[in-house]
Enzyme design. Sequence first.
Site, PDB file in Angstrom:
ATOM      1  N   ASP A 154       5.933   3.920   1.799  1.00 39.63           N
ATOM      2  CA  ASP A 154       5.175   3.762   0.562  1.00 39.63           C
ATOM      3  C   ASP A 154       6.056   3.035  -0.448  1.00 39.63           C
ATOM      4  O   ASP A 154       7.290   3.142  -0.414  1.00 39.63           O
ATOM      5  CB  ASP A 154       4.788   5.118  -0.024  1.00 39.63           C
ATOM      6  N   ASP A 177       2.014   1.233   4.064  1.00 43.19           N
ATOM      7  CA  ASP A 177       1.358   2.533   3.993  1.00 43.19           C
ATOM      8  C   ASP A 177       0.806   2.702   2.576  1.00 43.19           C
ATOM      9  O   ASP A 177      -0.028   1.933   2.137  1.00 43.19           O
ATOM     10  CB  ASP A 177       2.325   3.639   4.396  1.00 43.19           C
ATOM     11  N   ASP A 228       2.213   7.856  -3.483  1.00 42.10           N
ATOM     12  CA  ASP A 228       1.735   9.102  -2.889  1.00 42.10           C
ATOM     13  C   ASP A 228       2.431  10.287  -3.552  1.00 42.10           C
ATOM     14  O   ASP A 228       3.640  10.236  -3.830  1.00 42.10           O
ATOM     15  CB  ASP A 228       2.003   9.134  -1.385  1.00 42.10           C
ATOM     16  N   ARG A 286      -8.579   5.415  -1.277  1.00 46.63           N
ATOM     17  CA  ARG A 286      -7.582   6.355  -1.810  1.00 46.63           C
ATOM     18  C   ARG A 286      -7.133   5.965  -3.212  1.00 46.63           C
ATOM     19  O   ARG A 286      -5.949   5.743  -3.457  1.00 46.63           O
ATOM     20  CB  ARG A 286      -6.377   6.460  -0.882  1.00 46.63           C
TER      21      ARG A 286
END
Length: 456
Positions: free
Chosen positions: A228, A268, A272, A325
């Site tokens: 990430d 990715d 997050d 997301r």
Amino acid sequence: MRKRASYLSMSTAAAAAVAILAATPAAASPGLLADPTAQSARTPLERQVLPAGDGWASADGGTTGGAAAAPADVHDVSDRAGLLEAFAASGERPKIIRVHGTIDANTAADGSALSCTDYAAGTGYELEQYLQDYDPAVWGRDRDPAGAQEDARRAAAAKQARTIRWNVPSNTTIVGAGPDSEIRGAALRINGADNVILRNLTFSDAADCFPAWDPGDGRTGAWNSEYDLLQVINGATHVWVDHSEFTDAPNPDSEQPSYFGTPYQVHDGAVDVTNGSDLVTISFNRFTDHDKLMLIGSTDSPTRGDPGKLRVSVHHNVFEDVGQRAPRVRYGQVDVYNNHYVVPENGSVPYVYSLGAGIESHIYAEANAFTLPAGTDAAEIIGRYKGTTIATVDNTVNGKKVDVRAAYNAAVPEAEQLTHDTSWTPTLRTQVHAAQAVPALLARTAGPVLSTGGVR
């Protein structure tokens, strides 16, 4: 509508402190400058802190980062070596790191560029051989890759991880010295740390040279990348991410090949928040050209420490050409307001959904603006992943107020419908603007638009 002064303006207490600040050099009284009530537009960017009431990161003592750093703990960096040296300096004393220009994570200790070929050197990994060995027609789909090439892939991946994966220490502020400051190719982690501020930076292209093939992931298998752009993990708390840009450019996944009929995905997440992390504010950022953007919550299992944590505020951000997301939530109380979601007519990233209601999630989505192309139904804004509730209040689609939860419910069977979440009401907010005003407002203010002398 609840109104508060935004962080761009001064409170009465802050105005009263201006005379004190004018007579007090920044380095002479760091404790004063770490006090939100003493902050003003005259406070240097690196000394600014998250104001009271600005999202979940302002709760339980607030977020001050390195604002109280002594002069010896202020670092100006322009390359990987300098940034890592600054991370290691000072222990957990407050520190300020000012980034100048572009820092490329994929560089050796001597500053020379590193490529995927460099990471693979000496491991025996070859992509062509890997594809031959684990082609589903040869290997099948009922077992994970194993053997010489998988071992070599893991070894090469470990070399890249040692180079690009960096942990940000507690009590740190990292700011771009100018709006063109960039950290490229890094997988930053706020790993169990507390009290971190990231502002005025571009974070780009944390590409995984060695994605893992999982033949059992979904119906067709999937290539899973590791990195990430920013992970907030393992119980990290009090994190403020503000006025920055997160993007896969100039290396979007849309330009990658497909293998085994599946896109070779090298990115990715963007940001997050997982593994029991808590008290995060994500504000005035731009997120572009990315698929799986923001995951809040580790897994559906409660054993990862997520229940009761994952309190995150996501406000005044632009999400443009983002697949899904934005965010997807498990367990957490997540306040999503005054964001602009832009789905381009011919975007590079296939649009799946914006708001993902995962298991025991509590999303409060208010006064967001969704700009959708012709033929995209408002029902697609929400994705359900074992969630049961969501609050959607005063949002707009293409400039008109739409109850997006009702639109979603009208398009799915009764068993998949979501009820209105009455479990909580957000209170830690800056000014809530009318959704119709959000696109024009954020066109001027989102992303790296700050100056070191204060907010422009």
